[in-house]
Design an enzyme around this catalytic site. Structure first.
Site, PDB file in Angstrom:
ATOM      1  N   CYS A   3       2.036  -6.972  14.135  1.00 15.90           N
ATOM      2  CA  CYS A   3       2.204  -6.815  12.712  1.00 15.90           C
ATOM      3  C   CYS A   3       3.721  -7.291  12.291  1.00 15.90           C
ATOM      4  CB  CYS A   3       2.062  -5.430  12.336  1.00 15.90           C
ATOM      5  SG  CYS A   3       3.026  -4.219  13.002  1.00 15.90           S
ATOM      6  N   HIS A  38       4.803  -7.569  25.079  1.00 17.79           N
ATOM      7  CA  HIS A  38       3.971  -7.645  26.648  1.00 17.79           C
ATOM      8  C   HIS A  38       5.072  -7.394  27.974  1.00 17.79           C
ATOM      9  CE1 HIS A  38       0.908  -9.723  29.109  1.00 17.79           C
ATOM     10  NE2 HIS A  38       1.963 -10.620  29.363  1.00 17.79           N
ATOM     11  N   CYS A  92      -5.617  -8.065  22.173  1.00 14.41           N
ATOM     12  CA  CYS A  92      -4.183  -7.772  21.929  1.00 14.41           C
ATOM     13  C   CYS A  92      -3.006  -8.988  21.871  1.00 14.41           C
ATOM     14  CB  CYS A  92      -3.861  -7.138  23.356  1.00 14.41           C
ATOM     15  SG  CYS A  92      -1.962  -6.387  23.210  1.00 14.41           S
ATOM     16  N   CYS A 120       5.051  -3.577  28.181  1.00 11.68           N
ATOM     17  CA  CYS A 120       3.824  -2.740  28.194  1.00 11.68           C
ATOM     18  C   CYS A 120       3.438  -1.902  29.359  1.00 11.68           C
ATOM     19  CB  CYS A 120       2.739  -3.835  27.722  1.00 11.68           C
ATOM     20  SG  CYS A 120       1.169  -2.837  27.592  1.00 11.68           S
ATOM     21  N   CYS A 142      -2.105  -4.399  20.010  1.00 17.82           N
ATOM     22  CA  CYS A 142      -1.105  -4.981  19.105  1.00 17.82           C
ATOM     23  C   CYS A 142      -1.509  -6.022  18.475  1.00 17.82           C
ATOM     24  CB  CYS A 142       0.033  -5.501  20.005  1.00 17.82           C
ATOM     25  SG  CYS A 142       1.483  -6.024  19.196  1.00 17.82           S
ATOM     26  N   CYS A 187       0.887   1.903  19.191  1.00 18.73           N
ATOM     27  CA  CYS A 187      -0.415   1.408  19.409  1.00 18.73           C
ATOM     28  C   CYS A 187      -1.211   1.169  20.764  1.00 18.73           C
ATOM     29  CB  CYS A 187      -0.432  -0.249  18.415  1.00 18.73           C
ATOM     30  SG  CYS A 187       0.161  -0.185  16.850  1.00 18.73           S
ATOM     31  N   CYS A 222      -5.812  -3.729  30.769  1.00 18.57           N
ATOM     32  CA  CYS A 222      -4.962  -4.514  29.816  1.00 18.57           C
ATOM     33  C   CYS A 222      -6.079  -5.029  28.784  1.00 18.57           C
ATOM     34  CB  CYS A 222      -4.663  -6.093  30.247  1.00 18.57           C
ATOM     35  SG  CYS A 222      -3.803  -7.142  29.107  1.00 18.57           S
ATOM     36  N   CYS A 270       8.851  -1.807  19.906  1.00 22.40           N
ATOM     37  CA  CYS A 270       7.680  -0.585  19.787  1.00 22.40           C
ATOM     38  C   CYS A 270       7.360  -0.011  21.272  1.00 22.40           C
ATOM     39  CB  CYS A 270       6.318  -1.353  19.340  1.00 22.40           C
ATOM     40  SG  CYS A 270       6.211  -1.795  17.638  1.00 22.40           S
ATOM     41  N   CYS A 311       4.694  -6.913   4.473  1.00 22.78           N
ATOM     42  CA  CYS A 311       4.265  -7.855   3.458  1.00 22.78           C
ATOM     43  C   CYS A 311       5.647  -8.403   2.622  1.00 22.78           C
ATOM     44  CB  CYS A 311       3.508  -6.832   2.437  1.00 22.78           C
ATOM     45  SG  CYS A 311       2.044  -6.119   2.622  1.00 22.78           S
ATOM     46  N   CYS A 323       3.878  -3.418  10.274  1.00 20.57           N
ATOM     47  CA  CYS A 323       3.126  -2.787   9.278  1.00 20.57           C
ATOM     48  C   CYS A 323       2.634  -1.272   9.555  1.00 20.57           C
ATOM     49  CB  CYS A 323       1.955  -3.544   8.959  1.00 20.57           C
ATOM     50  SG  CYS A 323       0.831  -3.203   7.589  1.00 20.57           S
ATOM     51  N   CYS A 349       0.846  -1.317   0.063  1.00 18.42           N
ATOM     52  CA  CYS A 349       0.027   0.052  -0.135  1.00 18.42           C
ATOM     53  C   CYS A 349       0.759   1.216   0.117  1.00 18.42           C
ATOM     54  CB  CYS A 349      -0.989   0.048   1.238  1.00 18.42           C
ATOM     55  SG  CYS A 349      -0.018  -0.061   2.713  1.00 18.42           S
ATOM     56  N   CYS A 399       5.061   1.730   3.808  1.00 13.54           N
ATOM     57  CA  CYS A 399       6.583   1.558   4.336  1.00 13.54           C
ATOM     58  C   CYS A 399       7.226   2.934   3.651  1.00 13.54           C
ATOM     59  CB  CYS A 399       7.116   0.412   3.964  1.00 13.54           C
ATOM     60  SG  CYS A 399       6.245  -1.144   4.893  1.00 13.54           S
TER      61      CYS A 399
END
Ligand code: SF4
Ligand code: SF4
Length: 340
Positions: free
Chosen positions: A303, A239, A272, A242, A300, A293, A266, A281, A163, A199, A68, A71
């Site tokens: 991705c 996790h 999640c 988080c 999450c 996210c 949570c 992340c 992808c 992603c 798409c 990236c």
């Protein structure tokens, strides 16, 4: 600071013209050097050398298949601008169909010339159709063949985004998109591929990996899914880092978005996949460290994992194959504080 000595005025003038001072540049070097396992001095001197050796300016070729262009947007995101965008300026980005000014035959000529020269870093965004080549053609040629030819002559192949790295969303479509690794394997091309998933691809992961190849001349240590261990790997479980984790341990799971009391609880029961998702992340965060996210109320979706997208949907319930696995692991006591 030692690193200051290796930065000459020419290089610093370029950074300063873009609003990046010496301090910011060295801060960037320090953070990246730690990830590479190099000293700041070693990293900044190698980086300065790589950026200033004009005749050896490394070529990068960016191809896009079934994707798409998310990236690409991640690549071009520029907030301050970050040091990374200047570094990308210093790399010779020979081909990038979305952002280059040239089009049509001119691009084909640049492409052919670059392949002929060889020795470039090949970046592939997007999956490759396995059902029928006609799902993705460029200039009347199958994308699959273009990638095979370019990979043969490259120094390193980076498959970016969910992808390119694992097939991502196209894998779940009639095109039956496959990853760059699978496609090259089918063509019996023995070229190691670095998978930089998520992603879209995270700019830091992408720039950091290009720098690693550039500065060290090697491929970084990869995890069992071919991803750079410095960003993914066993020790990078979402996790574990988080900020909702205390609520997970206390058994406080959000099930009503409209209940203000549950705001920070949570998100496991909302689908999640953080307990099976490897990426930094939750520490690095996104958009220049602003958020990610889970902290902005999304789940999450894993991705960065090979299971994305087919096995993680539906995203906001516990009906997906991935969520069922996580629930079974939880039932078996695999996420108690001591064991996780
Ligand atoms: S399940 Fe998700 S929201 Fe809950 S603690 Fe783990 S990563 Fe955070
Ligand atoms: S938190 Fe999860 S869904 Fe969000 S970007 Fe990171 S790996 Fe992907």
């Amino acid at each position: 600071m030692k690193g200051e000595k290796i930065l000459n005025d020419g290089l610093m003038n370029i950074f300063e013209a873009h609003g990046i001072n010496r301090r910011d540049f060295l801060k960037y070097c320090a953070a990246t050097a730690a990830l590479f396992g190099l000293s700041e001095f070693e990293f900044s001197s190698k980086l300065a050398y790589a950026l200033e050796s004009g005749s050896k300016k490394p070529s990068v070729m960016w191809l896009e298949g079934l994707a798409c262009a998310g990236c690409t947007i991640s690549l071009t995101q520029s907030l301050h601008p970050p040091v990374s965008s200047i570094i990308l300026d210093k790399i010779s980005l020979r081909q990038h169909d979305t952002i280059m000014a040239a089009a049509g035959h001119m691009v084909e000529e640049i492409h052919d010339q670059t392949v002929k020269e060889g020795g470039y870093i090949l970046i592939v965004e997007g999956a490759i159709p396995s059902a029928d080549d006609r799902f993705c053609e460029i200039g009347g040629r199958p994308f699959r063949k273009i990638v095979e030819e370019a990979a043969r002559k490259s120094k390193a192949v980076l498959a970016v985004g969910a992808c390119g790295a694992f097939g991502g969303i196209p894998r779940a479509t009639p095109s039956k998109g496959i990853s760059v690794t699978e496609s090259l394997k089918k063509a019996k091309i023995d070229k190691p591929v670095i998978n930089i998933s998520t992603c879209p691809v995270h700019t830091d992961h992408l720039v950091g990996t290009i720098l690693y190849v550039l500065v060290t001349g090697n491929i970084p240590e990869l995890d069992s899914n071919g991803r750079p261990a410095m960003y993914f790997g066993d020790s990078r479980l979402i996790h574990d880092n988080c900020r909702r984790r205390a609520h997970f341990d206390a058994g406080e799971f959000l099930n009503d978005w409209n209940d203000p009391r549950q705001k920070d609880w949570c998100l496991l029961q909302k689908g999640c996949k953080g307990p099976m998702s490897h990426s930094d992340c939750s520490i690095r965060r996104w958009n220049d460290g602003i958020n990610f996210c889970i902290d902005c109320g999304g789940v999450c979706q894993a991705c960065g994992e090979p299971s994305f997208y087919e096995h993680v949907t539906p995203l906001y319930t516990v009906e997906s194959e991935s969520s069922k696995k996580i629930m079974a692991m939880k039932k078996a006591g695999m996420f108690t504080k001591e064991e996780s």
